[in-house]
Design a protein around this motif. Sequence first.
Motif, PDB file in Angstrom:
ATOM      1  N   ALA A  54       0.827  -1.207   0.000  1.00  0.00           N
ATOM      2  CA  ALA A  54       0.000   0.000   0.000  1.00  0.00           C
ATOM      3  C   ALA A  54       0.862   1.259   0.000  1.00  0.00           C
ATOM      4  N   TRP A  55       1.939   1.246   0.793  1.00  0.00           N
ATOM      5  CA  TRP A  55       2.832   2.400   0.845  1.00  0.00           C
ATOM      6  C   TRP A  55       3.480   2.637  -0.518  1.00  0.00           C
ATOM      7  N   LEU A  56       3.977   1.567  -1.134  1.00  0.00           N
ATOM      8  CA  LEU A  56       4.618   1.694  -2.443  1.00  0.00           C
ATOM      9  C   LEU A  56       3.649   2.239  -3.492  1.00  0.00           C
ATOM     10  N   ILE A  57       2.426   1.741  -3.479  1.00  0.00           N
ATOM     11  CA  ILE A  57       1.452   2.212  -4.464  1.00  0.00           C
ATOM     12  C   ILE A  57       1.073   3.663  -4.199  1.00  0.00           C
ATOM     13  N   VAL A  77     -12.597   0.066  -0.866  1.00  0.00           N
ATOM     14  CA  VAL A  77     -12.869   1.502  -0.889  1.00  0.00           C
ATOM     15  C   VAL A  77     -12.102   2.197   0.240  1.00  0.00           C
ATOM     16  N   GLY A  78     -12.110   1.613   1.418  1.00  0.00           N
ATOM     17  CA  GLY A  78     -11.396   2.196   2.555  1.00  0.00           C
ATOM     18  C   GLY A  78      -9.892   2.274   2.319  1.00  0.00           C
ATOM     19  N   GLU A  79      -9.330   1.232   1.733  1.00  0.00           N
ATOM     20  CA  GLU A  79      -7.899   1.232   1.447  1.00  0.00           C
ATOM     21  C   GLU A  79      -7.549   2.278   0.395  1.00  0.00           C
ATOM     22  N   ILE A  80      -8.399   2.409  -0.620  1.00  0.00           N
ATOM     23  CA  ILE A  80      -8.165   3.417  -1.661  1.00  0.00           C
ATOM     24  C   ILE A  80      -8.226   4.814  -1.053  1.00  0.00           C
ATOM     25  N   ALA A  81      -9.197   5.034  -0.174  1.00  0.00           N
ATOM     26  CA  ALA A  81      -9.312   6.334   0.495  1.00  0.00           C
ATOM     27  C   ALA A  81      -8.023   6.643   1.259  1.00  0.00           C
ATOM     28  N   GLY A  82      -7.451   5.640   1.910  1.00  0.00           N
ATOM     29  CA  GLY A  82      -6.199   5.841   2.628  1.00  0.00           C
ATOM     30  C   GLY A  82      -5.032   6.134   1.691  1.00  0.00           C
ATOM     31  N   ARG A 105     -10.070   7.234 -13.283  1.00  0.00           N
ATOM     32  CA  ARG A 105      -9.170   6.187 -13.759  1.00  0.00           C
ATOM     33  C   ARG A 105      -8.366   5.595 -12.601  1.00  0.00           C
ATOM     34  N   VAL A 106      -7.865   6.425 -11.713  1.00  0.00           N
ATOM     35  CA  VAL A 106      -7.029   5.947 -10.615  1.00  0.00           C
ATOM     36  C   VAL A 106      -7.832   5.058  -9.665  1.00  0.00           C
ATOM     37  N   VAL A 107      -9.032   5.496  -9.276  1.00  0.00           N
ATOM     38  CA  VAL A 107      -9.813   4.666  -8.340  1.00  0.00           C
ATOM     39  C   VAL A 107     -10.286   3.379  -9.008  1.00  0.00           C
ATOM     40  N   ILE A 108     -10.652   3.434 -10.286  1.00  0.00           N
ATOM     41  CA  ILE A 108     -11.039   2.212 -11.012  1.00  0.00           C
ATOM     42  C   ILE A 108      -9.859   1.246 -11.048  1.00  0.00           C
ATOM     43  N   HIS A 109      -8.686   1.769 -11.338  1.00  0.00           N
ATOM     44  CA  HIS A 109      -7.500   0.914 -11.397  1.00  0.00           C
ATOM     45  C   HIS A 109      -7.214   0.268 -10.038  1.00  0.00           C
ATOM     46  N   LEU A 110      -7.206   1.081  -8.987  1.00  0.00           N
ATOM     47  CA  LEU A 110      -6.891   0.537  -7.670  1.00  0.00           C
ATOM     48  C   LEU A 110      -7.938  -0.473  -7.206  1.00  0.00           C
ATOM     49  N   PHE A 111      -9.200  -0.238  -7.541  1.00  0.00           N
ATOM     50  CA  PHE A 111     -10.273  -1.128  -7.098  1.00  0.00           C
ATOM     51  C   PHE A 111     -10.271  -2.441  -7.887  1.00  0.00           C
ATOM     52  N   TYR A 128      -8.005  -3.516 -10.610  1.00  0.00           N
ATOM     53  CA  TYR A 128      -6.746  -4.151 -10.996  1.00  0.00           C
ATOM     54  C   TYR A 128      -5.867  -4.484  -9.789  1.00  0.00           C
ATOM     55  N   GLU A 129      -5.949  -3.683  -8.742  1.00  0.00           N
ATOM     56  CA  GLU A 129      -5.115  -3.911  -7.561  1.00  0.00           C
ATOM     57  C   GLU A 129      -5.879  -4.562  -6.412  1.00  0.00           C
ATOM     58  N   ASP A 130      -7.186  -4.703  -6.547  1.00  0.00           N
ATOM     59  CA  ASP A 130      -8.041  -5.355  -5.542  1.00  0.00           C
ATOM     60  C   ASP A 130      -8.043  -4.666  -4.182  1.00  0.00           C
ATOM     61  N   TYR A 131      -7.964  -3.344  -4.179  1.00  0.00           N
ATOM     62  CA  TYR A 131      -8.070  -2.608  -2.923  1.00  0.00           C
ATOM     63  C   TYR A 131      -9.537  -2.321  -2.624  1.00  0.00           C
TER      64      TYR A 131
END
Length: 160
Positions: A56-59, A123-128, A110-116, A118-121
């Motif tokens: 998560a930190w790296l991303i 909603v809470g993790e994406i918000a962080g 695009r960023v939230v779609i990708h993280l959700f 493609y990266e399987d994060y």
Amino acid sequence: MRLSLDEAFQKFADRVFSAAFSVCRNRADADDTVQDTFLKYHTLNMDYESEEHIRAWLIRVAVNRAKDISSSFWHKNRVAWEDYMDELPFETPEDRGLFEAVMRLPDKYRVVIHLFYYEDYSVGEIAGILHSREGTVKSQLNRGRMLLKNMLKEEWDDDE
């Protein structure tokens, strides 16, 4: 917990590149972002809670660095991301079409779609990761999905 630079790179470089590419939309800037991200990982010498925390930190660092690169003067005067599509591996033509549609979305969607997706994060993790509220991420996901649906529907209708 801390992974060596080699271990972290082997485990997470593809994910970091993918997140960076979704923001930068070109290979060279995404490669630069990956290099900058892992250089920062190496020099900060932080301690992490788990491998997931490292990921998560790296991303988060990659997304922020990619945004910096994307807003620079140099980036605004470069070749479009479409020119790199032939270099990216896709399992099916549908995967390529979906990826192209995602890449045409405005940055915030695009960023939230990708993280959700493609990266399987979550909603809470994406918000962080993006330092925003969960409600904002949810609305961006919804709007991004609607834009994608409309884009893909138009393409489908054009093919008929």
